[in-house]
Design an enzyme around this catalytic site. Sequence first.
Site: not given
Length: 533
Positions: A19, A14, A16, A71, A505, A148, A150, A507, A379
């Site tokens: 980004i 978290g 970013g 993302d 959609h 991690d 995973e 957006e 939608c």
Amino acid sequence: MSKFIFITGGVVSGIGKGIVGASIGRLLKDRGVSVFMQKFDPYINVDPGTMSPYQHGEVFVTKDGAETDLDLGHYERFIDEELTQRSNVTTGRIYSEVIQKERRGDYNGSTVQVIPHITDRIKGYVYKAAEESKADVIITEIGGTVGDIESLPFIEAIRQIHSENKDDVLFIHTTLVPKVPGSNELKTKPTQHSFKQLMSQGIKANIIVVRSSETISEEIKNKISLFCDVPKNAIVQSENVDVIYEVPVKLHEQGLDDYVIEKLQLKAKKSDSNWANMLRSVKDAKETLEVGLIGKYVKLHDAYLSVSQALIDASYKNGYKLNIHWINSQEITEENVSEKLSGLDGIIVPGGFGSRGVEGMIITSKYSRENNIPYFGICFGMQIAIIDIARNVCKLEGADSTEKNEYTKYPVISLMEDQFDVKNIGGTLRLGNYDCKLKENTKARKLYNEEFIKERHRHRYEFNNKFRKELEQAGVVFSGINPELDLVEIIEYNNSDYFVACQFHPEFKSRPNKVHPLFDGFIKASIKNKKSK
Ligand code: GLN
């Protein structure tokens, strides 16, 4: 041949990373370098399509119908490229593909193992992306945090890509430099540790991007440089900014694109300044527009990330800041609607599934229509508008979507298979791009200024064409139709200044520097409404 940038995250999630990746993509594009982006998610779900919006935020849909991580929305908005199936790969998808191959006997009797079979499959996604996109640079973000369990196969796969491509690979590690409460000091130790953790997996990061609550000093940079053996000019900070589109500009100011271009020996031109120009208009916006977003996942704003971003971008483009009122549709009743929605310049009802909170949305549509407040339905928001008009204008009492009421007398929204003679698609989603033809002399046609468009879908239910005549008589204009299946794609309501809703959609296709026409139209109508008060 493509070159590769891999972005990993350290310390905490978290911060970013997405980004940062998107910003690097933007910076390279501004330098004339073509890019393709992808994200590897270490979770077991095959894709985020089945996850609750509360777990995962929005599901971003690509043009070829992949249900992906949010993302990818940042990537598309920043780099303005349409991404594909290749852009989001999860552990679940990799394993299910490898297991399918194993069942078919494709491994010729070998023991199927994480290395090489899983890692080869992961590498395949990177190399295929390069082959198909032919981009100069493939930017791949590894989800989660280094260390991690995973993410191990992904880290191993990118390590191997490095050994196969040496100088054509760059690793960027994003970390957090926290401030310890009380002592007021910024601490680099977590960065050192996560850097070492990555080294223990065979990867030495070339660039470190730091997040911190404060501007990091030269001293902090020196320390990170010394402990991690990364040159000081390869340590940059992704500062906290008011508008996320500032991130690339800030990274550019610290020379990040120059460094990447030099290291990867890319052919590049001087940066063009369109992005910076767009930001200037963002900064110029003074007045604020009040828009209500009425949905049922409003507690988590990420559930509507692309919608809210498209609204914000459209407002800035029109010279306004935006204040989104996040309103839970479950709390809206006939009695309180005027109070709940008072003061709004425009109302948007975005996508959603299930039956919870639907009545509140229908009341919202009716309220916007009767009070001539600009309404934009996306939608589910279009299906809601149809139910409202069917019930309240056509007087089809109890009209509904069969998603909510299977036994309604007036199924104005129903499954495609109930309407057409298509079998065995049982609840299949209509996903990705579909064509739409726009009718002349409609708002949609004027806004798009085109006759044929393609938009991205993610829904099971459709407008039921049996009711088209009745709704038309009530003032509904069917302004967008899918020519192939005669499905309704866009509706407008004649008796309102701006009441437009679409089954797709929009957006997902809106960009900060290329705002989607329907968002632009909605925001313009909301501004007009605000001024008329
Ligand atoms: N639940 C509706 C459907 O499946 C709308 C979906 C959505 O808004 N994405 O058709």
